[in-house]
Design an enzyme around this catalytic site. Structure first.
Site, PDB file in Angstrom:
ATOM      1  N   TYR A 241       0.865  -1.186   0.000  1.00 14.35           N
ATOM      2  CA  TYR A 241       0.000   0.000   0.000  1.00 14.35           C
ATOM      3  C   TYR A 241       0.897   1.231   0.000  1.00 14.35           C
ATOM      4  O   TYR A 241       1.847   1.305   0.777  1.00 14.35           O
ATOM      5  CB  TYR A 241      -0.880  -0.002   1.255  1.00 14.35           C
ATOM      6  CG  TYR A 241      -1.795   1.196   1.363  1.00 14.35           C
ATOM      7  CD1 TYR A 241      -3.084   1.160   0.840  1.00 14.35           C
ATOM      8  CD2 TYR A 241      -1.362   2.368   1.977  1.00 14.35           C
ATOM      9  CE1 TYR A 241      -3.917   2.265   0.931  1.00 14.35           C
ATOM     10  CE2 TYR A 241      -2.189   3.472   2.066  1.00 14.35           C
ATOM     11  CZ  TYR A 241      -3.462   3.419   1.543  1.00 14.35           C
ATOM     12  OH  TYR A 241      -4.280   4.516   1.628  1.00 14.35           O
TER      13      TYR A 241
ATOM     14  N   GLU B  64      -3.695   7.383  -4.076  1.00 14.03           N
ATOM     15  CA  GLU B  64      -3.639   6.122  -3.325  1.00 14.03           C
ATOM     16  C   GLU B  64      -3.391   4.965  -4.292  1.00 14.03           C
ATOM     17  O   GLU B  64      -4.167   4.760  -5.231  1.00 14.03           O
ATOM     18  CB  GLU B  64      -4.953   5.890  -2.580  1.00 14.03           C
ATOM     19  CG  GLU B  64      -4.931   4.652  -1.714  1.00 14.03           C
ATOM     20  CD  GLU B  64      -6.306   4.321  -1.123  1.00 14.03           C
ATOM     21  OE1 GLU B  64      -7.260   4.100  -1.901  1.00 14.03           O
ATOM     22  OE2 GLU B  64      -6.416   4.304   0.113  1.00 14.03           O
TER      23      GLU B  64
END
Ligand code: ADP
Ligand code: MG
Length: 398
Positions: free
Chosen positions: A119, A207
């Protein structure tokens, strides 16, 4: 403003981020055509909606056993079948809410063989006033659970705007992801590219989930990008990426009149000028035991056109059982505002109780106009009085 994954990937690729090849498609035929242009043998067909959680999402029309909004396909026939399943159907994910979102576009992209998912995100950290990089080894589809259950697995690195991004930031990201050698270098390079993209587009959020190691390379497999709406005037090219079908229709209509409108869950529609006054109005409605149906700031100069548009938007919400108008006549005089309210109330055929509190320049003339309008407008003297009255009016209706 948010954009679709395929748009975000095209944008990030321009800043040097490693993105697998892919093409957007609006029809089943275009999806198959897109796959034909890719090398294969693995394709991924991805629903394009402004919400995450697509992989684990469910299509309303397909039943609980059908696969979600991100599908691997090994042949062109499988691409076609996936596209047929998705287009026009409603995808429900943890981020869409129970109503889901209709899928009108697809992205057909190269399928890669994933070794590990990470991530990586950039956002504005308002606490430090800096851009923050958030990195975790626990990428993939459940970052919310990771943040909740094992927050120590999420690393945050902020960047001093005076220095901008430095090599040590890249090294710290690589370390947070447990990478060394060439992969560490690649992770640092991606971080640099994302930072450049963030600044260059006035982004509010980038993101990447997952950032993956696949075939010995770091690759961006999913991308969610949002921009700071107040800076969009600097980026006419980005404004063209706006997909109005993804936005709430009432909020979209409000933006056309330069009204700041956000739909909320309560029963009392609010029309207020000034964001601070709007917040106070919402608070005092709650204090009196009911909830606001919206936040609506008509701005300093509340013209008749704006007031009328605001009434129409509030009334288009079937949840609204009453309206509270709370306007301070500073830039605009109260008599002008009162004329606007009367004209708008007549034009929209007001069907719910309306309490109006005016204060400021020419307030008495304004009140006289409301009183002699022949409309069932309930006048209020101050904000506390106004909130009590609208709550009482709505409760009286049952
Ligand atoms: P969402 O976050 O909306 O569920 P993603 O784009 O992250 O959608 O896709 C979900 C999962 O599908 C990813 O975590 C990854 O495991 C897999 N995936 C996505 N893109 C690819 C790709 N190009 N090749 C192989 N697997 C992929
Ligand atoms: Mg994802």
């Amino acid at each position: 403003m948010n954009i679709h994954e395929y748009q975000a990937k095209e944008l990030l690729a321009k800043f040097g981020a490693p993105v697998p090849a892919g093409f957007a498609a609006l029809s089943v035929e275009e999806a198959v055509e897109a796959a034909r242009k890719l090398p294969g043998p693995l394709y991924v067909v991805k629903a394009q909606i402004h919400a995450g959680g697509r992989g684990k999402g469910k299509f309303k029309e397909l039943g609980p056993d059908a696969r979600g909004g991100v599908r691997l396909a090994r042949t062109l026939d499988e691409v076609e079948a996936a596209a047929k399943d998705m287009l026009g159907n409603t995808l429900v994910t943890v981020q869409t809410g129970p109503a889901g979102k209709q899928v009108n576009r697809l992205y057909v992209t190269d399928g890669v063989d994933i070794d590990k998912e990470f991530y990586l995100a950039l956002l504005v950290d308002r606490g430090t006033g800096r851009i923050a990089i958030v990195a975790s080894t626990e990428g993939g589809m459940d970052i919310e659970t990771v943040a909740h259950d094992t927050p120590e697995k999420i690393h945050t690195i902020t960047i001093d705007p005076a220095t901008g991004i430095q090599p040590h930031h890249g090294r710290r990201v690589a370390a947070a992801l447990g990478l060394s050698g060439d992969l560490a270098k690649q992770a640092a390079q991606v971080t640099g590219a994302l930072y450049k993209a963030f600044l260059g587009t006035d982004a509010s959020q980038i993101e990447i989930n997952p950032l993956a190691i696949a075939g010995g390379k770091i690759q961006v497999l999913d991308a969610k990008v949002g921009f700071d709406g107040n800076a969009l005037f600097r980026h006419p090219d980005l404004m063209e990426l706006r997909d109005e079908t993804e936005e709430d229709p009432a909020e979209l209509e409000a933006s056309k009149y330069d009204l700041a409108y956000i739909k909320l869950d309560g029963d009392i529609g609010c029309m207020v000028n000034g964001a601070g006054l709007a917040m106070a109005t919402m608070d005092i409605i709650k204090l009196n035991g009911m909830f606001p149906a919206n936040f609506l700031d008509v701005g300093g100069g509340a013209s008749k056109e704006k007031v009328t548009a605001a009434f129409k938007i509030i009334l288009s919400d079937p949840a609204v059982k009453g309206i509270l108008v709370n306007i301070f006549g500073g830039i605009m005089r109260c008599d002008i505002i009162a004329e606007g309210i009367v004209a708008a109330a007549k034009e929209v055929n007001l069907s719910v109780p309306l309490v109006v509190r005016l204060e400021g320049t020419n307030v008495q003339q304004g009140k006289d106009i409301l009183a002699s309008s022949g409309l069932a407008i309930v006048p209020a003297d101050d904000l506390g009085d106004a909130a009590k009255k609208i709550v009482a009016e709505v409760k009286a209706l049952g």
